[in-house]
Design an enzyme around this catalytic site. Structure first.
Site, PDB file in Angstrom:
ATOM      1  N   HIS A 204       0.815  -1.220   0.000  1.00  0.00           N
ATOM      2  CA  HIS A 204       0.000   0.000   0.000  1.00  0.00           C
ATOM      3  C   HIS A 204       0.849   1.270   0.000  1.00  0.00           C
ATOM      4  O   HIS A 204       0.326   2.362  -0.232  1.00  0.00           O
ATOM      5  CB  HIS A 204      -0.982  -0.001   1.182  1.00  0.00           C
ATOM      6  CG  HIS A 204      -0.369   0.277   2.512  1.00  0.00           C
ATOM      7  ND1 HIS A 204      -0.058  -0.722   3.417  1.00  0.00           N
ATOM      8  CD2 HIS A 204      -0.023   1.437   3.122  1.00  0.00           C
ATOM      9  CE1 HIS A 204       0.445  -0.188   4.510  1.00  0.00           C
ATOM     10  NE2 HIS A 204       0.483   1.120   4.362  1.00  0.00           N
ATOM     11  N   ASP A 236       0.193  -7.607   1.388  1.00  0.00           N
ATOM     12  CA  ASP A 236       0.592  -6.217   1.591  1.00  0.00           C
ATOM     13  C   ASP A 236       2.104  -6.069   1.642  1.00  0.00           C
ATOM     14  O   ASP A 236       2.657  -5.408   2.532  1.00  0.00           O
ATOM     15  CB  ASP A 236      -0.039  -5.642   2.863  1.00  0.00           C
ATOM     16  CG  ASP A 236       0.056  -4.119   2.918  1.00  0.00           C
ATOM     17  OD1 ASP A 236       0.210  -3.499   1.853  1.00  0.00           O
ATOM     18  OD2 ASP A 236      -0.004  -3.546   4.027  1.00  0.00           O
ATOM     19  N   SER A 315       4.747   2.475   7.810  1.00  0.00           N
ATOM     20  CA  SER A 315       4.426   1.291   7.011  1.00  0.00           C
ATOM     21  C   SER A 315       5.629   0.856   6.179  1.00  0.00           C
ATOM     22  O   SER A 315       6.239   1.656   5.463  1.00  0.00           O
ATOM     23  CB  SER A 315       3.252   1.589   6.080  1.00  0.00           C
ATOM     24  OG  SER A 315       2.087   1.851   6.818  1.00  0.00           O
TER      25      SER A 315
END
Length: 464
Positions: A204, A236, A315
């Site tokens: 993402h 992911d 992230s």
């Protein structure tokens, strides 16, 4: 001499020769206490015509709060201190006219103020000199001791030691796409290529990046263009190739040996603040997490939960154990209830990381083939079921003919209570557990069929 008031007396504003007297009080003749005050009179020039109404002068007359004027409602009158004339009485009488002092008196007063200021400054200088020589002033002879010599060396297992070893290998990613820009984190993998390196991050973070829209920023400030080698929304994870060699690759640790309470360190670029280090512990294991805005983008993670502060921009950064090894890839954080589906504003101590074994296996597949492999049992689950366990849809075709579930003997309407002895209560929990495994691995499903419970071994196979 003219008589402006028609009294037959000489005009007090002119001298005996008829010339204007510059020091005469303007607007008053000495006989009347309520003669009009007009701005033009201050300069000895009477206006040629009738006086202009208030508001038309370039310099309007001063406001007179006691002057009689149009009737104003009592509640709206700005009378000082709330004092009002009695009902029906006349307005407050006008004040006595102010006398004009001669310029000589004003000049004298100004000179006195100047003299006092000079005297005060001289006295203040004497006082300062006196204090400097006494007990209440400065002490030029006093010097404070220098701090003792310190050291920046830290034990390898300390947070500072872990951070010092890991920071050169952790990068920030600046991503530009058709829908805007964003930032994320990543770290260097131990997979050197011809003149470049691989960086592991979240899908993402780089999803939707334009061509040449990824800039990888290293801890030393060096930047290089990045190119996506492969990405997978289900896990992911994504691998980015960068044309730079040199930074040390971070080693992977064994995520299966992690226990609740282990100390961990998170490194990344939250909100673009590169090189941010936070610490915490492992709060939980095998936490089923699903994230994504659509079915095609949903990721299924059997996550390591931590209370180390993780914020937007973390992230893709590493979660490290006490040995400085990567045991997880930071991927998601929880939002407070009632957030309405909006993006969370910051860490609330509930962060989730992809276990290192899953991350290593998927990164290797992405580098080698450009895509990841997903283990499946090829059955459809009933999302409306409210009872214990997870039910397979009770319709024909819910178990794909010839698939792993069909070969194992699963049937429509079967209720899966546990996988390898671990209870499941939501479809996502079963999916996450299966996705965390490898094709060819065999799992045992505890299945309730009719009035009895049976164990069904199922060998997983790759999708596609």
């Amino acid at each position: 001499m003219s008589d402006p008031y028609g009294t037959g007396a000489p005009d007090p504003r002119r001298d005996e020769g008829g010339r204007p007297d510059p020091w005469a009080a303007p607007g008053h003749d000495g006989r009347s206490a309520d003669g009009p005050w007009r701005p033009a009179d201050a300069w000895g020039q009477a206006p040629a015509g009738p006086q202009q109404p208030a508001g038309h002068d370039a310099f309007p007359p001063p406001y007179d709060p006691y002057r009689a004027g149009p009737a104003v409602p009592q509640a709206a009158r700005p009378e000082p201190f709330g004092l009002l004339p009695a009902q029906g009485s006349e307005p407050w009488p006008p004040p006595a006219p102010r006398s004009r002092r001669s310029p000589a008196r004003w000049i004298g007063a100004g000179s006195l103020v100047l003299v006092l200021g000079v005297v005060g400054g001289f006295a203040g200088g004497l006082l300062q000199d006196e204090l400097s020589d006494g007990s209440g002033g400065t002490y030029p002879g006093v010097s404070l001791p220098s701090p003792s010599a310190g050291s920046t060396q830290r034990a390898a297992g300390s947070v500072a030691g872990i951070a010092a070893a890991a920071l050169p290998s952790v990068v920030a990613l600046q991503v530009q796409g058709s829908q805007g820009s964003g930032t994320g984190s990543g770290f260097v993998l131990d997979a050197p290529t011809d003149g470049g390196s691989f960086v592991l991050t979240n899908n993402h973070v780089v999803a939707g990046a334009a061509t040449d829209g990824i800039v990888v920023v290293f801890q030393d400030g060096q930047q290089a263009r990045g190119r996506v080698v492969g990405a997978d929304s289900s896990y992911d994870l994504a691998v980015v190739r960068v044309d730079r060699t040199g930074p040390r690759a971070l080693p992977f640790g064994d995520s299966s040996s992690v226990v609740v309470g282990d100390p961990v360190v998170a490194v990344g670029a939250p909100l673009g603040l590169q090189g941010t280090v936070t610490e915490g512990i492992v709060s939980a294991l095998n936490r089923p997490v699903t994230a994504g805005e659509s079915q095609d983008e949903t990721s299924y993670i059997q996550a390591i939960q931590t209370d180390a502060a993780i914020n937007p921009g973390n992230s893709g950064g590493p979660l490290l154990n006490a040995a400085g090894e990567v045991i997880g890839v930071n991927s998601a954080i929880a939002a407070l209830p009632g957030a309405g589906g909006q993006a969370p504003t910051g860490s609330i101590g509930l962060g989730f990381s992809i276990p290192s074994e899953q991350a290593r296996r998927t990164a290797e597949q992405l580098i080698q083939t450009g895509r990841a492999v997903h283990p499946v049992i090829k059955v459809s689950l009933d999302g409306t079921y409210q009872g214990q366990g997870v039910r397979i849809v009770d319709q024909p075709g819910a178990v794909t003919p010839g698939g792993p579930g069909d070969r194992a003997g699963l049937q429509p309407g079967d209720v899966v209570l546990a996988i390898d002895g671990r209870p499941v209560t939501e479809p996502s929990e079963l999916i996450v557990d299966i996705r965390a495994r490898e094709p060819g691995e065999t799992v045992t499903l505890s299945v309730r069929r009719g009035g009895e419970t049976v164990d069904v071994p199922v060998t997983l196979e790759a999708d596609g």
